[in-house]
Each structure stands twice: as structure tokens, then as C-alpha cells.
Design an enzyme around this catalytic site. Structure first.
Site, short mmCIF file in Angstrom:
data_model
loop_
_atom_site.label_atom_id
_atom_site.label_comp_id
_atom_site.label_asym_id
_atom_site.label_seq_id
_atom_site.Cartn_x
_atom_site.Cartn_y
_atom_site.Cartn_z
N CYS A 66 0.83 -1.20 0.00
CA CYS A 66 0.00 0.00 0.00
C CYS A 66 0.87 1.26 0.00
O CYS A 66 1.99 1.26 0.54
CB CYS A 66 -0.88 0.03 1.24
N GLU A 68 0.62 4.07 1.66
CA GLU A 68 0.98 4.71 2.93
C GLU A 68 2.10 3.96 3.64
O GLU A 68 2.93 4.56 4.31
CB GLU A 68 -0.24 4.92 3.85
N CYS A 108 -2.37 -1.18 7.21
CA CYS A 108 -1.69 0.13 7.28
C CYS A 108 -1.98 0.81 8.62
O CYS A 108 -1.10 1.47 9.19
CB CYS A 108 -2.12 1.01 6.12
#
Ligand code: THU
Length: 154
Positions: A66, A68, A108
Site C-alpha cells: 500500500c 501509505e 496500514c
């Protein structure tokens, strides 16, 4: 969960708007041939430096990363002593607009929570997708109630 909704981009602070614009400028660096879902993240350190990440997919799907996590862990790898102030997350799809604001996935949230636990101040989240509306969450831990943490391991 406490969060603030800001209805217009013009109502964001200059530094938040700058961070969001930086994240948006990175969206084309996403590698998302499988999902066609482009995500970018810009992390502002407390010293003002900004580091970015985008989602990086893989033909072996679960290996995809991902945006982030790419941004945040790159920030910690390159500036381990520097605290994180804000993480901006934006997304786009090639066809049309994303109506909802994209929020970070559970994995995340877990990673952001642990990065926050390594510093003495909360990490803010700034979320925006295709519309003018942004969400601001002042403390990343609000996104992970009763989360698993290092204290359980001791
Ligand atoms: N994705 C992110 O980059 N961040 C999130 O918080 C949610 C999902 C990515 C993973 C995958 O590459 C694509 O979006 C679709 O799930």
C-alpha cells in the site's frame, strides 16, 4: 472516532493543502496494473521534509504494498529519528471519480499505530480523493481501537 470534515480544499491550511497537492502529484507513480486503483501518500516530518509513496502491486497479489506503508516506512528508513507529523492519502481510478474518501486498510492502520508509538506525538491523517471534501484525523490511534501492540509481547 473523532475526525474533522473539511468541505472545501480552500479551507485547509496552507501546509495541509501543500501536502495533499504533493500526494496528488504522485498518483501517476502508482504501479497498479491489477487493481487499476491508484493510491499515493505524502508524509510530512516534524522538520518539514516531505516523503512520498505509491502503491506497488505484484503479479503475486499478496506481495503488493500500500502507498501509505511505502511512504511511512521509507520516511522511517531514511529519517529514523524524525517524528511524523501528518500522512496524506489520496486515490484515483482511471475511469471517473472516487465518490468516497479512501481510508487506510487495517494493515496500514497497524503499521501507522506502531510508527506513532515510536514517537511522543500523534500522527495526523489527511484524507482526500476526487471531491473537495477532506477528512482530518488528529490521532492515528483513533483508527485502531483495541489494536495489537508491542506491550503484549513483553
Ligand atoms: N491500497 C493502498 O495503497 N492503500 C490503502 O489504504 C488501501 C489499498 C492499494 C492496495 C492495492 O494496490 C490497491 O490499493 C487496491 O486494493
Amino acid at each position: 472516532m473523532t475526525y474533522q470534515m473539511v468541505e472545501y480544499l480552500d479551507h485547509l491550511t496552507v501546509s495541509d493543502r501543500q501536502l495533499l497537492d504533493k500526494a496528488k502529484s504522485m498518483l501517476d507513480h502508482a504501479y497498479a496494473p491489477y487493481s487499476q486503483f491508484y493510491v499515493a501518500s505524502a508524509v510530512r516530518l516534524q522538520n518539514g521534509l516531505i516523503l512520498c509513496g505509491t502503491n506497488q502491486e505484484n503479479a503475486s497479489y499478496p506481495l503488493s504494498l500500500c502507498a501509505e506503508r511505502v511512504a511511512l516506512l521509507s520516511a522511517k528508513a531514511n529519517h529514523p529519528k524524525e517524528s511524523i507529523d501528518t500522512i496524506a492519502i489520496v486515490a484515483k481510478i482511471p475511469k471517473g471519480d472516487i465518490r468516497e474518501i479512501i481510508t487506510p486498510c487495517g494493515a496500514c492502520r497497524q503499521v501507522i499505530a506502531e510508527v506513532q508509538s515510536r514517537q511522543n506525538s500523534p500522527i495526523r491523517l489527511l484524507l482526500n480523493s476526487s471531491t473537495e471534501i477532506s477528512y482530518i484525523i488528529d490521532d492515528a490511534l483513533d483508527l485502531l481501537p483495541l489494536g495489537f501492540h508491542s506491550g503484549f509481547l513483553t
